[in-house]
Each structure stands twice: as C-alpha cells, then as structure tokens.
Scaffold this active site. Structure first.
Site, PDB file in Angstrom:
ATOM      1  N   LYS A   1      68.085  97.562  -7.952  1.00 49.49           N
ATOM      2  CA  LYS A   1      68.121  97.271  -9.580  1.00 49.49           C
ATOM      3  C   LYS A   1      66.567  97.289  -9.813  1.00 49.49           C
ATOM      4  O   LYS A   1      66.313  98.010 -10.944  1.00 49.49           O
ATOM      5  CB  LYS A   1      68.609  96.835 -10.220  1.00 49.49           C
ATOM      6  CG  LYS A   1      68.077  95.247  -9.384  1.00 49.49           C
ATOM      7  CD  LYS A   1      68.376  94.399  -9.894  1.00 49.49           C
ATOM      8  CE  LYS A   1      70.031  93.446  -8.956  1.00 49.49           C
ATOM      9  NZ  LYS A   1      69.862  92.954  -8.028  1.00 49.49           N
TER      10      LYS A   1
ATOM     11  N   HIS B   1      69.916  83.163  -6.757  1.00 46.24           N
ATOM     12  CA  HIS B   1      68.529  83.649  -7.313  1.00 46.24           C
ATOM     13  C   HIS B   1      68.278  82.163  -7.847  1.00 46.24           C
ATOM     14  O   HIS B   1      68.080  82.397  -8.844  1.00 46.24           O
ATOM     15  CB  HIS B   1      69.072  85.066  -7.243  1.00 46.24           C
ATOM     16  CG  HIS B   1      68.094  85.517  -7.997  1.00 46.24           C
ATOM     17  ND1 HIS B   1      66.974  85.361  -8.793  1.00 46.24           N
ATOM     18  CD2 HIS B   1      67.634  86.852  -7.820  1.00 46.24           C
ATOM     19  CE1 HIS B   1      66.299  86.293  -8.727  1.00 46.24           C
ATOM     20  NE2 HIS B   1      66.425  87.432  -8.382  1.00 46.24           N
TER      21      HIS B   1
ATOM     22  N   GLU C   1      65.927  89.466  -1.613  1.00 49.30           N
ATOM     23  CA  GLU C   1      65.958  90.178  -2.104  1.00 49.30           C
ATOM     24  C   GLU C   1      64.852  90.370  -3.114  1.00 49.30           C
ATOM     25  O   GLU C   1      65.005  90.295  -3.975  1.00 49.30           O
ATOM     26  CB  GLU C   1      67.272  90.131  -3.147  1.00 49.30           C
ATOM     27  CG  GLU C   1      68.447  89.894  -2.430  1.00 49.30           C
ATOM     28  CD  GLU C   1      69.195  89.509  -3.100  1.00 49.30           C
ATOM     29  OE1 GLU C   1      70.019  88.962  -4.146  1.00 49.30           O
ATOM     30  OE2 GLU C   1      71.214  88.829  -2.414  1.00 49.30           O
TER      31      GLU C   1
END
Ligand code: PLP
Length: 453
Positions: free
Chosen positions: A90, A218, A295
């Site tokens: 993204k 996250h 990530e």
C-alpha cells in the site's frame, strides 16, 4: 547559471539525463534512467526541471532512485537480523518498487485482491505474501483461497465466520490492539483485538476448526517511540500462550510496520531496532521456533523519491498588523501526492529551485494544491519561503511513501508521473538476497537477476 539551485546551498550543472538504450534482449528496460555513479534522484529531478523550463507544460513529477531500496533493505536486515521484511504494498505499489523488492527477497503485505494480484503477477510465491487487512471482502478472501495465499490476519468474530465459510484452510494471524498514541498515524481505533477479546477469538477459531498460527500488530505509522513495540511484543507472548492453551500451533510473530521513513527521523531506526531486538530476545528467544516477520512500508519507500512541483498561481495578502503573507498555488496537492501531509504535525520545507540573492527575505506562505477545494492545502501550517513567481519549482525530498499510491484525479488533475532511475551496477542485486524459511523461490524478475552472472 541557469537552473542552479539556491536554498539548498548547491549549484548543479544541468544536462539531459542519459536514458538507457533498451536494445532487444537487454535486461535494462528503456524507461529506466541509468544513473551515473554517485548521481542521485535529486540531480535527475534538476535535469528534468531544466528540460521543462522552456516549456509551458511544467507538470509535477517524481524521480525514484530504486537503488535506495537496496540500501534500506540492507539497513533493515542488519538492524533486525531475526526479522523477515514483508513490504507493505500500500505504501508504494509501483511495479518497479515491487520488482526490486522481489529480487532483494522480501515478502509482501497485501491489503486487497488488487494488491495480491499485482504481487502474484510478478511470480512471487504465495508463501511470501501475508494478506494483512483484518477486515476483508468475501470475494477477496475467495481470491486468496484460489491462489494459495494462506496467511490472513483477523481481529473479529465476524471475520472468523467469513473465513470458516470461504477459506477454512487459511493460516490465521490474530491482530492485537496496540498503544499507538505516540504515532503520527494511529491505527488502533480501527484495528486490533484487546487482550480480553483475544481469548474469546482463539476459542471461536478452535471451535470453527480454524488454525491460528500467530499474532500481528501495528504500532501506528511513523511511530515515535520504540516502547510501543516492546509492549506489543510482550502482549503477543501472552496471546501465544493463550493460543497454545487452545491447541493452536503458534509459530508466527508479525511485528507490523511503523518504522521511521525519511532522513533524520527521531527516534532513529537503529535505536528502535535495538529495543525491538531486546524485546524479541526476552519474549521470543532464538530457538523458540517462532518465525518473525514485519510489514515495513514507509521505512523502505520514503527516501526513494523526490517530488518536483510548480507554482501555477500566486497571491500576496497584507494581513492586519501589516504582515505580508504569500499564497502559492501548486500543481500538486492534497488530492495528489500530498494526501497524508495535512495529518503531519509539521510541514516539510521544500527546496527552492531558483537563483536568488544569498540571503533572501522569507515570508510566511500557505501552499495550496490545484483543485477548487479550499481544503486542498499541502500542510496545516505555513512554511517560510522567499518571494517566488509563477513557473518556479519546489522540490520535496523523501516523497516515496503514501504519495503516488494515494493520488487521485480529483478536479481532472492527473497524478504526477514518476521517472524511475537506478545505477547500472545495482543490476546485480541478487547478492543481497537472504534466505528465509518463509520464502519460496521468487521468479519473475528479468530486470535485475537476468543481468547477473
Ligand atoms: C496492516 C499494515 N501493515 C503495514 C503498514 C505499513 O506501515 P508503515 O508504512 O508505517 O511501515 C500499514 C500501514 O498503514 C498497515 O496498515
């Protein structure tokens, strides 16, 4: 000297960038600019600006130095040797970025069917992909099932119900809530299960016959404190214990994104990595049999690009008290590559590309984008800039993260084009690859790997 730069303290001779030939059989595609040794994206941007300066078509553009991905990858692997990066698509989904990262051997974090399709289309093995959006449309889950992308994150009962119906063979990763108040872009209001909810979710998964293989979190994008990671890793350990108690084979820890991106960020990545390594050593020591992935998005992509935008209109305003203020209207803005910057606490100061006297007076300036929406500003706060004119250029460094991937065509302004550049010697990126049990054998990249050997 025409085209020299002031404000940055540099003065650069300009010339036409050397484009590669792209002859038949070449692994060096035509559209990629071959950087001279030591040449940077910034210098290529200056050359482009000079090319455009005789024309009335001074459209905004970005220059991406793909070699930066290799140095970011090296820095990541050195600082976090136990963690395999799964790049967050993204952040910048350019095919060039993805191809280089594939060659470097990263995995990929995809958020949707289109991102899965894009990464699989490069020949990336499904085992190198995590579908890390906890709330997924049914049709996208079915797509993941058809293509063998097994790792899926979840944080709710409803998601478990969908997965049980449409992808019972998935390997599920439970996303935890984190303390993310110290991050510029917090995510926990939208995603993540609390520790109390985790117990219920692990039990439901077991009752539905689903396999939970690990946890993720996250800490929020552009995280400002490594302690968020330390707490989240400790929480994950508790959830691993809960999961094992319900019979799940807990073997994957995903520490998400949130690492700083551009130059000069505080805290520095290496400092953050030290805290993360210590937390991993405490809660998931070597030999525990747990695979650790992350990530990262911004960390890899931010410093890849510089952006050049042009002043298309200008107004001078005399405020009460006699303060002179300038409004610059640029040909890119909030609906283009500056989408996230209104949410940043402080503006980035652009580099002015213009010959100016040595110490020009500075004025408070508002930078507007080109659309008819008054909300279309680049930054919340004013920036201090010299008096400039319509047609002048501003260059912004560290513009590779969440810029082109968030651009729209609102009001009919097309997204800024990106010129991709790389040093020819980096065609042998193959040497950078690291082995990981999670990685399959990547195919699909002729650009770099084909040139080696
Ligand atoms: C699930 C997930 N993973 C990774 C990322 C990448 O985060 P960052 O760019 O801060 O590294 C994001 C960003 O929003 C995300 O939502």
């Amino acid at each position: 000297m025409e085209g020299s730069v002031e404000g940055s303290g540099t003065s650069t001779p300009l010339g036409k960038p050397k484009e590669s030939q792209g002859h038949p059989g070449s692994v060096w595609p035509k559209e990629l600019i071959a950087l001279e040794p030591g040449e940077s994206a910034w210098q290529v941007a200056l050359k482009k600006i000079q090319e455009l300066s005789d024309s009335d078509h001074r459209d905004p553009f970005m220059v991406a130095d793909l070699g930066v991905l290799a140095s970011r990858h090296r820095a990541f692997c050195q600082a976090l040797p136990r963690v395999s990066p799964f790049y967050a698509v993204k952040c910048s989904s350019s095919v060039w970025v993805l191809r280089v990262l594939d060659t470097l051997g990263t995995g990929f974090d995809c958020a949707s069917q289109v991102e899965l399709d894009q990464v699989l289309g490069l020949g990336v093995a499904p085992s190198r992909i995590i579908y890390a959006n906890p709330c997924k449309p049914v049709s996208h889950i079915q797509y993941a099932a058809r293509h063998g992308v097994q790792l899926l994150t979840f944080d709710s009962e409803e998601e478990l119900t969908k997965v049980a119906q449409h992808y019972p063979g998935a390997r599920l990763v439970l996303r935890l809530l984190t303390e993310d108040s110290e991050s510029i872009f917090p995510l926990s209001a939208k995603f993540g299960a609390s520790l109390e909810a985790c117990e219920r979710l692990l039990k439901s998964a077991r009752d539905l016959g689903l396999a939970v293989v690990g946890t993720s979190f996250h800490v929020g994008s552009n995280c400002r404190t490594p302690h968020s990671f330390r707490q989240a890793i400790a929480d994950c350990r508790r959830v691993f214990e809960m999961g094992r108690a319900f019979g799940h084979d807990m073997s994957l820890l995903d520490i998400g994104g949130g690492f700083p991106g551009g130059e000069g960020c505080e805290p520095q990545f290496e400092e953050m990595a030290r805290v993360i390594n210590a937390a991993l050593a405490q809660d998931f020591p070597e030999g525990s049999g747990v695979e650790i992935i992350a990530e990262p998005g911004r960390f890899y992509a931010a410093s890849v690009c510089v952006a050049a935008v042009n002043i298309i209109a200008k107004k001078a305003v005399l405020e009460s008290g006699g303060r002179r203020k300038l409004l610059y209207y640029l040909n890119d803005g909030h609906y283009g590559i500056f989408r996230l910057f209104l949410r940043e606490p402080a503006p980035s100061t652009p580099i002015v590309v213009k010959e100016l006297c040595s110490d020009p007076p500075l004025f408070p300036c508002t930078l507007y984008g080109p659309t008819c929406d008054a909300f279309d500003k680049l930054f919340r706060e004013e920036v201090q800039l010299p008096e400039l004119d319509v047609g002048d250029w501003l260059v912004f460094p560290s513009m590779g993260a969440y810029t082109s991937s968030m651009s729209s065509t609102f009001n009919g302004f097309p997204p800024a084009s990106t010129y991709y550049a790389m040093e020819p010697k980096l065609r042998c990126l193959e040497g950078e690859r690291r082995d990981s049990p999670l990685r399959g054998s990547p195919q699909g990249l002729s650009l770099v790997r084909g040139a080696c050997g």
